[in-house]
Each structure stands twice: as C-alpha cells, then as structure tokens.
Design an enzyme around this catalytic site. Structure first.
Site, PDB file in Angstrom:
ATOM      1  N   SER A 125       0.845  -1.186   0.000  1.00 45.15           N
ATOM      2  CA  SER A 125       0.000   0.000   0.000  1.00 45.15           C
ATOM      3  C   SER A 125       0.881   1.236   0.000  1.00 45.15           C
ATOM      4  CB  SER A 125      -0.897   0.018   1.244  1.00 45.15           C
ATOM      5  OG  SER A 125      -1.537   1.271   1.394  1.00 45.15           O
ATOM      6  N   TYR A 138      -1.766  -0.329  10.586  1.00 46.20           N
ATOM      7  CA  TYR A 138      -1.842  -0.647   9.161  1.00 46.20           C
ATOM      8  C   TYR A 138      -0.597  -0.170   8.412  1.00 46.20           C
ATOM      9  CZ  TYR A 138      -3.440  -0.868   4.334  1.00 46.20           C
ATOM     10  OH  TYR A 138      -3.539  -1.148   2.997  1.00 46.20           O
ATOM     11  N   LYS A 142       2.292  -2.599   6.558  1.00 44.60           N
ATOM     12  CA  LYS A 142       2.648  -2.557   5.143  1.00 44.60           C
ATOM     13  C   LYS A 142       4.119  -2.203   4.940  1.00 44.60           C
ATOM     14  CE  LYS A 142      -1.197  -3.879   3.348  1.00 44.60           C
ATOM     15  NZ  LYS A 142      -1.279  -5.192   2.654  1.00 44.60           N
TER      16      LYS A 142
END
Length: 245
Positions: A125, A138, A142
């Site tokens: 991402s 998050y 990533k």
C-alpha cells in the site's frame, strides 16, 4: 510461455476488490486459479489470522503444484494509537504480515524441494511510506511487508523464485474523477493529491500483478511497484508560488 496461460496460481483475499480483479484477470488469460478468503463469492480456504497456512497451500496444490501467488488479503482498520488495544495491533500484523510470511515460507519450501521456479506478488500500500492518522498498525504492517518482500527476493533469487510487491493508491469499485458528483471530502482531497486525477480501478492493480507473475518480468525481483496514479510522489496539490515567506 510468457503469460499465465496453463499456469496455476493462488490468490488470497479474493473476495476483496483487488484480489477478485486479479483472480478474474488471471483466469481470463488462461490460468488455473485457486482462491482464498474468509467470506464472499469465493471458496473459503481459511481465516489467515489463525490457521495452519501450510494446510492452505497444501489444499491449493491438491489439483497440481502452484506456479505463483498473489497475496491480496489484508485488514485495514483506522484507530488512534492511544485507543488501540494490543489485540487490535496483533490482529493487523497477524493478517497483513504473519500470513504473508507463512505462505511465502511454505511456497519457498515446496519450490526449492522440487527445484522449480515460482513468483510471489504481495499487495502492499502507499501507506507503507505515507503515514496517516489512525494508521499506526496498518501503515506499520505494510512497511514490514515491503521489507519482507525485499528480504525474500534476496533469499529466493538463487532458486529462481521472484518476490515483488504492488503498492496501490486509493482503489475503489467505481473510478472517481474531479467531475464526479457528490464526491466525499476524503476522496476529493485524495484526487487533488493524485497527478492523474482519478482513483484506481481494481483492474489497474490486477494488470500489475499479472505482469509481475509473468515471464515478461523475469529479471524483476524485490521491486515495489507503485500503481497509484502518482499519489506516491509527494504533494502535487500545493499551490505554486515564488513567495516562500
């Protein structure tokens, strides 16, 4: 053989917009595709947070050995660090990082034992390199995935195993452009920060995945390919001025 025709792939997270698009594209181009997700319009192989993932790979290979995998599963909650529990942090890392490692480890073991090449594509991402409020778990997960991709590429390379990542920008089911009516403020801000002035289509990411699985990228490994409309480049929405005071 340069494309997916005649090859066999596993796509995780195949009920999600990116995984679904990747699975459909690979199948449309002649591949045999095994899918995984927790729910949706695909076969449910496992919950990737709490399963023996060697069994997932074994089940995926029941009808034949895998040539590659698209790891498109993921969870992306949004929560301030001060409100985050350890369980919430661990859940994100279990799904987004540990599951990637376990499936990669299992495929490495099988491919090396057979003496066959393989290709792994991990969906990362833009959040891996662009912090945002609420993304402590998050964004961190990533970032870990991208470093794991590069380490795996180093270790897999001598065995003919390629490992790459795709880092999407904002991808929606329906593409949004500046003239799209009633655009939510978050999307409008994202469009302003995207040089190509549109959100991504799942097919944009699927095409990148197919390329990285194919022989057309046979000398590409350890790469993180930004497919983001340019949103990863910086802050293109700021006004231009000579007055820097």
């Amino acid at each position: 053989m340069t494309g997916p025709s005649g090859r066999r792939y596993l796509v995780t997270g195949a009920a999600g917009r990116i995984g679904r698009a990747a699975a459909h594209l690979l199948a449309a181009r002649g591949a045999s595709v095994v899918t995984q997700d927790q729910a949706g319009d695909v076969d449910v192989l496992a919950d990737l947070a709490g399963t023996d993932l060697s069994a997932v790979v074994a089940q995926a290979e029941a009808a034949g050995p895998l040539d590659g995998v698209v790891l498109a599963h993921g969870t992306y909650p949004n929560l301030p660090v001060a409100e985050m529990t350890v369980a919430e942090w661990d859940r994100v890392f279990a799904v987004n990082v540990r599951a990637v490692m376990l499936i990669t480890r299992e495929l490495f073991t099988r491919w090396v034992a057979r003496g066959t090449p393989g290709a792994i594509v991990v969906i990362s991402s833009g959040a891996a390199r662009s912090a945002r409020a609420g993304g402590g778990h998050y964004c961190s997960s990533k970032a870990a995935v991208e470093m794991f991709t590069q380490v795996s590429a180093i270790e897999g390379g001598p065995h003919g195993i390629r490992v790459n990542a795709v880092a999407p920008g904002l991808v929606l089911d329906e593409v949004i452009r500046p003239d799209t009516p009633d655009v939510p403020d978050y999307f409008a801000q994202t469009l302003a920060a995207t040089p190509l002035r549109r959100t991504g289509d799942p097919a944009d990411i699927a095409e990148a995945c197919e390329f990285l699985l194919s022989d057309r990228s046979s000398w590409t490994t350890g790469a993180v390919v930004d497919v983001s409309g340019g949103s990863h480049t910086g802050r293109p929405h700021l006004p231009l001025t000579r007055d820097l005071t």
